[in-house]
Enzyme design. Structure first.
Site, PDB file in Angstrom:
ATOM      1  N   SER A 180      -3.843  -6.133   4.474  1.00 24.94           N
ATOM      2  CA  SER A 180      -4.047  -5.060   5.394  1.00 24.94           C
ATOM      3  C   SER A 180      -5.226  -4.357   4.448  1.00 24.94           C
ATOM      4  CB  SER A 180      -3.003  -4.337   5.512  1.00 24.94           C
ATOM      5  OG  SER A 180      -2.001  -4.985   6.484  1.00 24.94           O
ATOM      6  N   CYS A 199      -7.088  -3.369  15.626  1.00 20.35           N
ATOM      7  CA  CYS A 199      -8.268  -2.866  15.101  1.00 20.35           C
ATOM      8  C   CYS A 199      -9.071  -3.406  13.957  1.00 20.35           C
ATOM      9  CB  CYS A 199      -8.127  -1.168  14.856  1.00 20.35           C
ATOM     10  SG  CYS A 199      -6.996  -0.872  13.793  1.00 20.35           S
ATOM     11  N   GLU A 229       0.707  -2.072   4.450  1.00 19.06           N
ATOM     12  CA  GLU A 229       0.778  -1.307   5.702  1.00 19.06           C
ATOM     13  C   GLU A 229       1.939  -1.581   6.469  1.00 19.06           C
ATOM     14  OE1 GLU A 229      -1.697  -1.138   9.685  1.00 19.06           O
ATOM     15  OE2 GLU A 229      -2.380  -2.266   8.050  1.00 19.06           O
TER      16      GLU A 229
END
Length: 172
Positions: A110, A51, A115
Site C-alpha cells: 500500500s 483508487c 494500511e
C-alpha cells in the site's frame, strides 16, 4: 491450471489512469468473467479495483492467448492504447501471484505500509466474485489464505496497532 495476475498500482501507473480503470471495473468484470469467458481460457477470476490498485487474478489453461484477451478487454473498455497497457500493467504467474496477493492483503504493498483498508477491499472483491460465481477452487483457496494471513500480520505485528489508513496519516 495456472494462476495469473495482470495489474498495476500507484507504484507504476498514475492515479488518474488507475481512477479510469477503477471506473470501468464492473464492465471489465462482466466482460472477463461471464459464461463465454471459458472460450477465452478464463476458468475464473477476481478483479480488485481501488483508487491505488487495479488487479485481475485469474485461473487459466491457456496462458498467452488468455493474457492477450484480458489486455484486449482492458483496452476496449478503458480506451487505453495497447502500448500504454503493456507499459503500465504487469503480468505475473504462479508463485509470484501468491506472494503478491499475500503482500497486498497484509497492507505491505500500500501507499501507507500496513494500511488497514486494503484487506477489506480484497475481501469485498473476493466476496463479489463468489457471488457472481466467477471463482475456482484455486482462487478460493488463494484468497481465503491471503485474507487469513492478513489477520495474522495485523495482530502479530505493530502494523495493525494504529489502524493505519491514508486518511489517518494525512491528518497527522
Amino acid at each position: 491450471m495456472e494462476l495469473v495476475l495482470i495489474g498495476a498500482s500507484h507504484h507504476n501507473l498514475s492515479l488518474a489512469k488507475l481512477e479510469l480503470l477503477e471506473r470501468e471495473a464492473s464492465v471489465m468484470r462482466t466482460r472477463l468473467f461471464n459464461s463465454s469467458s471459458i472460450d477465452h481460457g478464463i476458468n475464473g477470476g477476481v478483479l480488485i479495483s481501488t483508487c491505488n490498485r487495479f488487479e485481475i487474478y485469474f485461473d487459466t489453461d491457456k496462458f498467452h492467448s488468455t493474457v492477450e484477451h484480458v489486455i484486449e478487454v482492458i483496452g476496449d473498455v478503458s480506451g487505453l492504447k495497447e502500448t500504454e497497457i503493456n507499459q503500465a500493467l504487469q503480468v505475473s504467474s504462479g508463485m509470484a501471484v501468491v506472494q503478491h496477493l499475500f503482500a497486498v492483503a497484509a497492507g505491505l504493498e500500500s501507499m501507507i505500509i500496513g494500511e488497514a483498508e486494503i484487506a477489506g477491499q480484497v475481501r469485498s472483491s473476493f466476496k463479489l466474485a463468489q457471488k457472481e460465481m466467477s471463482t475456482t477452487p484455486h482462487l478460493e483457496q488463494l484468497f481465503q489464505r491471503a485474507l487469513a494471513n492478513s489477520k495474522v500480520v495485523t495482530h502479530s505485528t505493530g502494523l495493525g496497532a494504529a489502524g493505519r489508513s491514508i486518511a489517518d496519516v494525512g491528518l497527522t
